[in-house]
Design an enzyme around this catalytic site. Structure first.
Site, PDB file in Angstrom:
ATOM      1  N   ARG A  33       0.819  -1.218   0.000  1.00  0.00           N
ATOM      2  CA  ARG A  33       0.000   0.000   0.000  1.00  0.00           C
ATOM      3  C   ARG A  33       0.849   1.262   0.000  1.00  0.00           C
ATOM      4  NH1 ARG A  33      -5.027  -1.891   3.891  1.00  0.00           N
ATOM      5  NH2 ARG A  33      -6.263  -2.712   2.159  1.00  0.00           N
ATOM      6  N   LYS A 194     -18.554 -15.505   3.140  1.00  0.00           N
ATOM      7  CA  LYS A 194     -19.981 -15.235   3.310  1.00  0.00           C
ATOM      8  C   LYS A 194     -20.674 -14.753   2.052  1.00  0.00           C
ATOM      9  CE  LYS A 194     -19.431 -13.474   8.029  1.00  0.00           C
ATOM     10  NZ  LYS A 194     -19.480 -12.165   8.712  1.00  0.00           N
ATOM     11  N   GLY A 347      -9.277  -8.440   0.093  1.00  0.00           N
ATOM     12  CA  GLY A 347      -8.076  -8.541   0.913  1.00  0.00           C
ATOM     13  C   GLY A 347      -7.442  -9.916   0.869  1.00  0.00           C
ATOM     14  N   GLY A 370     -13.275  -3.724   0.721  1.00  0.00           N
ATOM     15  CA  GLY A 370     -14.639  -3.221   0.871  1.00  0.00           C
ATOM     16  C   GLY A 370     -14.987  -2.172  -0.172  1.00  0.00           C
TER      17      GLY A 370
HETATM   18  P1  ADP Z   1     -11.704 -11.565   0.338  1.00  0.00           P
HETATM   19  O1  ADP Z   1     -10.990 -10.882   1.489  1.00  0.00           O
HETATM   20  O2  ADP Z   1     -10.769 -11.936  -0.773  1.00  0.00           O
HETATM   21  O3  ADP Z   1     -12.901 -10.793  -0.115  1.00  0.00           O
HETATM   22  P2  ADP Z   1     -13.261 -13.168   2.161  1.00  0.00           P
HETATM   23  O4  ADP Z   1     -12.828 -12.309   3.299  1.00  0.00           O
HETATM   24  O5  ADP Z   1     -14.656 -13.053   1.688  1.00  0.00           O
HETATM   25  O6  ADP Z   1     -12.266 -12.954   0.913  1.00  0.00           O
HETATM   26  O7  ADP Z   1     -13.039 -14.694   2.525  1.00  0.00           O
HETATM   27  C1  ADP Z   1     -11.795 -15.200   2.921  1.00  0.00           C
HETATM   28  C2  ADP Z   1     -11.934 -16.254   3.979  1.00  0.00           C
HETATM   29  O8  ADP Z   1     -12.831 -17.269   3.556  1.00  0.00           O
HETATM   30  C3  ADP Z   1     -10.631 -16.922   4.266  1.00  0.00           C
HETATM   31  O9  ADP Z   1     -10.284 -16.667   5.612  1.00  0.00           O
HETATM   32  C4  ADP Z   1     -10.910 -18.412   4.044  1.00  0.00           C
HETATM   33  O10 ADP Z   1     -10.327 -19.234   5.034  1.00  0.00           O
HETATM   34  C5  ADP Z   1     -12.394 -18.476   4.143  1.00  0.00           C
HETATM   35  N1  ADP Z   1     -12.906 -19.648   3.425  1.00  0.00           N
HETATM   36  C6  ADP Z   1     -12.974 -19.830   2.104  1.00  0.00           C
HETATM   37  N2  ADP Z   1     -13.469 -21.049   1.817  1.00  0.00           N
HETATM   38  C7  ADP Z   1     -13.729 -21.640   2.984  1.00  0.00           C
HETATM   39  C8  ADP Z   1     -14.281 -22.912   3.363  1.00  0.00           C
HETATM   40  N3  ADP Z   1     -14.642 -23.795   2.437  1.00  0.00           N
HETATM   41  N4  ADP Z   1     -14.416 -23.173   4.682  1.00  0.00           N
HETATM   42  C9  ADP Z   1     -14.056 -22.276   5.604  1.00  0.00           C
HETATM   43  N5  ADP Z   1     -13.530 -21.074   5.327  1.00  0.00           N
HETATM   44  C10 ADP Z   1     -13.372 -20.760   4.031  1.00  0.00           C
HETATM   45 MG    MG Z   2     -11.389 -10.819   3.600  1.00  0.00          MG
END
Ligand code: ADP
Ligand code: MG
Length: 390
Positions: A33, A194, A347, A370
């Site tokens: 960053r 989620k 992230g 976000g």
């Molecule tokens: P990003 O930051 O790229 O938007 P998220 O914060 O939405 O991604 O999701 C990342 C998290 O999702 C990670 O900590 C990962 O461990 C969790 N995750 C992904 N798939 C699974 C799964 N099948 N079971 C449990 N946790 C998961």
């Molecule tokens: Mg995340």
């Protein structure tokens, strides 16, 4: 309006940057960053301006927390710039005003963590005014914070002539391009924990994309909505209803919504757990789905390779656990090798890309999690809306 079009020579320019970097034992653990803000800082120095940089770091909740001081950030910034960086003892106040009054062209001042001030997250007018007193112009280069209406991102922008920094400008143009004029087919890969985090993006891209590929824990909300067994997999209850809605909308849409066809299971969220590939997506009790399976990874890789534009947000599995990083790595490799335009945001997905050493093979890696989601959802970003129109 862009900082490129601003008359900055001899001016004090307050620059909101996103220096919310991970720290490790008093040192900057990842300087991505800081590097991302260098073009704007360098442009201002070259044009004889006096950049006064301000950022938040962590969540000190309105009080001075020594471990969240900008000090290590200033040291790293100075190394990267190859020039001294003066550090202020606070973000605002009389002492800081004395420091900014004493600056000379080309000199860089870094203010202390702006979230040490209680007014920051409340967008207090007094704090915005105190920040505005430090400078003649305002430049917002903190894309990662642009979705928050805080004193240093939104409030102060109304009080000074305000411009977009080079990074902010590039983020907006890269992400808008995906939405407004993508080369087709447009393939959107969504994963992560989620459905509720990504529902806005899924909903919007059902109208815009040619294909949406779903992975990560969020696929279990879809499987639950389809009446399938999910065992001990991470299922977001609120997500099941949302997934039902998405499945309904997808039926009448020309966008293809793809879900995994096989999985990798474990008995616990633990790198040492037994790892079992399952052909199919039903998960027995006592097991949880922790990654997409090899057939899914191959199919998603093929779709990514055939795309004119790829947008990827969210890991395909629990990639922090090495045995369950395979699917995320396969998607990352496919994105890196794809001939189409590739954009990655989020992230954890960005962290995964860096971990795999593939970040430099992607066309645009967004610095905002976000903020990038909100922009892609079609929401207006307060930090951007407050800037002067071109
Ligand atoms: P990003 O930051 O790229 O938007 P998220 O914060 O939405 O991604 O999701 C990342 C998290 O999702 C990670 O900590 C990962 O461990 C969790 N995750 C992904 N798939 C699974 C799964 N099948 N079971 C449990 N946790 C998961
Ligand atoms: Mg995340």
């Amino acid at each position: 309006m862009s900082v490129r079009d601003a008359d900055v020579a001899g001016k004090r320019v307050l620059v909101r940057v996103d220096f919310n970097v991970p720290l490790d034992g008093g040192r900057v653990a990842d300087d991505t960053r800081i590097r991302a803000a260098l073009p704007t800082v360098e442009l201002l120095r070259e044009r004889g301006a006096m950049p006064i940089l301000v950022s938040h770091l962590g969540r000190p909740k309105g009080e001075a927390v020594p471990e969240l001081s900008m000090k290590p950030v200033g040291e790293r910034l100075s190394e990267l710039l190859g020039a001294p960086v003066e550090q202020a003892p606070a973000a605002v106040g009389e002492d800081v005003e004395t420091l900014t009054a004493g600056l000379s062209p080309g000199r860089v001042l870094l203010l202390e963590n702006v979230r040490f001030e209680p007014g920051e997250t409340e967008n207090a007018p007094e704090l915005a005014a105190a920040l505005a007193r430090l400078a003649d112009l305002y430049v917002d280069d903190a894309f990662g914070a642009a979705h928050r209406a805080h004193a240093s991102t939104e409030g102060v922008a109304h009080l000074l002539p305000s411009y977009a920094g080079l990074l902010l400008e590039r983020e907006l143009s890269e992400l808008r391009q995906v939405v407004e004029s993508p080369r087709r087919p447009l393939v959107v890969v969504l994963g992560g924990a989620k459905v509720s985090d990504k529902i806005g993006v899924i909903d919007r891209f059902l109208d815009l994309a040619d294909r949406i590929l779903i992975g990560g824990a969020m696929c279990f909300s879809f499987f639950r909505a389809q009446g399938l067994a999910t065992g001990d997999s991470l299922v977001e209850e609120e997500g099941v209803k949302l997934a039902e809605g998405v499945l309904g909308k997808a039926e009448g849409s020309s966008c293809e919504l793809a879900l995994p066809v096989d999985l990798v299971l474990g008995e616990a969220f633990d790198a040492g757990t037994e790892r079992r590939e399952s052909d199919g997506v039903e998960v027995p009790d006592g097991w949880m789905g922790l990654d997409i399976g090899p057939r899914t990874a191959a199919a998603y890789g093929e779709a990514i390779g055939a795309a004119g534009t790829v947008l990827w947000n969210g890991p395909m599995g629990a990639f922090e656990l090495e045995p369950f990083a395979v699917g995320t790595r396969a998607v990352a490799e496919a994105v890196a090798a794809a001939p189409g335009t590739t954009v990655v945001g989020g992230g954890d997905s960005v962290a995964a890309l860096h971990e795999f050493g593939l970040a430099d093979q992607v066309d645009w890696v967004s610095t905002g999690g976000g903020a990038s989601l909100e922009l892609l959802e079609g929401k207006k970003l307060p930090g951007v809306e407050a800037l002067q129109d071109a």
